[in-house]
Design an enzyme around this catalytic site. Sequence first.
Site, PDB file in Angstrom:
ATOM      1  CG  HIS A  97      40.343  29.992  47.214  1.00  0.00           C
ATOM      2  ND1 HIS A  97      39.190  29.654  47.882  1.00  0.00           N
ATOM      3  CD2 HIS A  97      39.966  30.249  45.933  1.00  0.00           C
ATOM      4  CE1 HIS A  97      38.171  29.706  47.034  1.00  0.00           C
ATOM      5  NE2 HIS A  97      38.617  30.066  45.851  1.00  0.00           N
TER       6      HIS A  97
ATOM      7  CD  GLU B 167      38.255  33.474  43.925  1.00  0.00           C
ATOM      8  OE1 GLU B 167      37.480  32.697  43.363  1.00  0.00           O
ATOM      9  OE2 GLU B 167      39.196  33.095  44.637  1.00  0.00           O
TER      10      GLU B 167
HETATM   11  P1  13P Z   1      32.704  29.071  41.779  1.00  0.00           P
HETATM   12  O1  13P Z   1      33.078  29.335  40.346  1.00  0.00           O
HETATM   13  O2  13P Z   1      32.177  27.686  42.013  1.00  0.00           O
HETATM   14  O3  13P Z   1      31.821  30.147  42.313  1.00  0.00           O
HETATM   15  O4  13P Z   1      34.068  29.146  42.622  1.00  0.00           O
HETATM   16  C1  13P Z   1      34.825  30.283  42.520  1.00  0.00           C
HETATM   17  C2  13P Z   1      36.148  30.043  43.133  1.00  0.00           C
HETATM   18  O5  13P Z   1      36.265  29.873  44.318  1.00  0.00           O
HETATM   19  C3  13P Z   1      37.301  29.987  42.215  1.00  0.00           C
HETATM   20  O6  13P Z   1      38.501  30.033  42.932  1.00  0.00           O
END
Ligand code: 13P
Length: 258
Positions: free
Chosen positions: A95, A167
């Site tokens: 992550h 992400e």
């Molecule tokens: P948020 O939804 O708080 O932006 O976090 C995203 C995340 O890191 C999911 O793994």
Amino acid sequence: MRKPLIVANWKMNKNVDEALTFLHQILDELPDYDREEVGIAPQAFAIYPMMKAVSQTPLQIIGQNAASKCNGAYTGEISVRDLAAMGVNYVMLGHAERREIFKESNRTINQKLLTALREGVRPIVCTNGEQKMVGQHNSCYSIFRQLDNVLTGVPVSQVTRIVFSFEPTDAIGTGKHADLETAEHGCHLLRQEIGQRYGSQIANQVRILYGGSVNPNNIRLLMAAPDIDGVLIGRASLDADSFIQMMNYQQMALAQVM
Ligand code: 13P
């Protein structure tokens, strides 16, 4: 057919009591498993009591991280073998917060990935890049370099067991989700890259999740994008009502969110 996967990433939030209360609130509202898979990634100590609480349901309890070693003198680490022994099916690896704050390298993530696959736990491999740069050479390059080093040594036969996520760093925890075009484009590029390495048949089976400020107002739209097969949800997954809405996004009228 890629089954949608909706994942709550609770990060370092909720103690055991809070986690079990949350389960109580949502379990009756789970969507049909034939149509969609739902998971929650709690803090490591909450996994066991949560696994017991969901044993008669299709809800997945997911590890947020695991070590590349299965046992031994590694104080503070989490064994993927012991996650498997509890019946855990998925573990998140690499992550953006693990990479940035805890300085996990692609090589470390690769070792963890190989161990998870060997132990029979499906990895959710996270990649990230700058939202504003997606589509430009530099950003693609950095996402794909992450992918390149992370996938070293993964046999073709195992690739469809991996779930990938995209992400954009500047969409995580900021309340500013990537616009639909960027989110889809990032996921599409990931699929394309997997296709170049392993062939389009495999790439078309692999599930790719978008993460970054997903909430009940934008999930329906994001999930309608062709290359987005699911979402990783941080902050908006901490509230039971909000999570119930999101895991049942298929019932939301698209008009409601446009
Ligand atoms: P948020 O939804 O708080 O932006 O976090 C995203 C995340 O890191 C999911 O793994």
